[in-house]
Enzyme design. Structure first.
Site, PDB file in Angstrom:
ATOM      1  N   ARG A  80       0.826  -1.219   0.000  1.00  0.00           N
ATOM      2  CA  ARG A  80       0.000   0.000   0.000  1.00  0.00           C
ATOM      3  C   ARG A  80       0.854   1.261   0.000  1.00  0.00           C
ATOM      4  O   ARG A  80       0.429   2.302  -0.496  1.00  0.00           O
ATOM      5  CB  ARG A  80      -0.981  -0.013   1.177  1.00  0.00           C
ATOM      6  CG  ARG A  80      -2.057  -1.083   1.019  1.00  0.00           C
ATOM      7  CD  ARG A  80      -2.982  -1.097   2.217  1.00  0.00           C
ATOM      8  NE  ARG A  80      -2.295  -1.356   3.462  1.00  0.00           N
ATOM      9  CZ  ARG A  80      -1.944  -2.550   3.897  1.00  0.00           C
ATOM     10  NH1 ARG A  80      -2.238  -3.628   3.197  1.00  0.00           N
ATOM     11  NH2 ARG A  80      -1.305  -2.700   5.043  1.00  0.00           N
ATOM     12  N   GLU A 117       5.396  -9.608  14.711  1.00  0.00           N
ATOM     13  CA  GLU A 117       4.812  -9.987  15.995  1.00  0.00           C
ATOM     14  C   GLU A 117       5.442 -11.303  16.492  1.00  0.00           C
ATOM     15  O   GLU A 117       5.819 -11.433  17.636  1.00  0.00           O
ATOM     16  CB  GLU A 117       3.306 -10.153  15.806  1.00  0.00           C
ATOM     17  CG  GLU A 117       2.536  -9.926  17.071  1.00  0.00           C
ATOM     18  CD  GLU A 117       1.052 -10.027  16.806  1.00  0.00           C
ATOM     19  OE1 GLU A 117       0.639  -9.953  15.629  1.00  0.00           O
ATOM     20  OE2 GLU A 117       0.318 -10.206  17.788  1.00  0.00           O
TER      21      GLU A 117
END
Ligand code: AMP
Length: 170
Positions: free
Chosen positions: A58, A95
């Site tokens: 993006r 993560e």
């Protein structure tokens, strides 16, 4: 124009516990998309930016549009194994575990002024890895800018010393 109106919250995407900031309502509205790019361009029009560097995917949409406005070059930063020529790479934390970002080794010249552009600044780990890539080749990081910043994740702590602008701060 209130750009927040064009950001859609998608709970639990791509996994449980993440509130995904979906920018497609903004992109599909010609005026909102143009306004966002104009607002970013206004901040850097006198900053003598040589190139914009953006991370897939993006980031490419915003970075490429902004590079047309600022009349500067564009550098794609990609996940490992996607760029065809010789690359330099930096590891960054996810993560769980780590991943690699790559940039072509001839993407910029020493001393060039680089503006880093992405859609969302979350933990700052991705942007930090991009800074390291640019500096490895001797680029000067003029600034970083984002459409959206998730301030509760404290991303600026990972980017101390760099000028940062975000159009929408949550
Ligand atoms: P981070 O490294 O945590 O700052 O994450 C930044 C990257 O992950 C950006 O390229 C974003 O596109 C994406 N990202 C992280 N969190 C979100 C979110 N809540 N909504 C949309 N994109 C996100």
């Amino acid at each position: 124009m209130e750009l927040e109106r064009y950001i859609r919250d998608i709970p639990d995407f791509p996994k449980k516990g993440i509130m995904f900031k979906d920018i497609t309502p903004l992109l599909k509205d010609a005026r909102a998309f143009e306004t966002a790019i104009e607002m970013l361009a206004a901040k850097y029009k006198d900053a003598k930016i040589d190139k914009i560097a953006s991370m897939e995917s993006r980031g490419f949409i915003l970075g490429a549009a902004l590079s047309m406005k600022l009349r500067c070059g564009f550098i794609p930063i990609r996940k490992k194994g996607k760029l065809p020529y010789e690359t330099i790479r930096e590891e960054y934390a996810l993560e769980y575990g780590t991943d690699l970002l790559e940039m072509h080794k001839d993407a910029l010249e020493k001393g060039e002024n680089i503006l880093i552009v992405d859609d969302v600044l979350a933990t700052g780990g991705t942007a930090n890895a991009v800074c390291r890539l640019i500096e490895k080749l001797g680029g000067n990081i003029a600034a970083l800018c984002f459409l959206i910043e998730l301030s509760s994740l404290n991303p600026r702590k990972k980017l101390e010393g760099y000028p940062i602008e975000s159009l929408i701060i949550y």
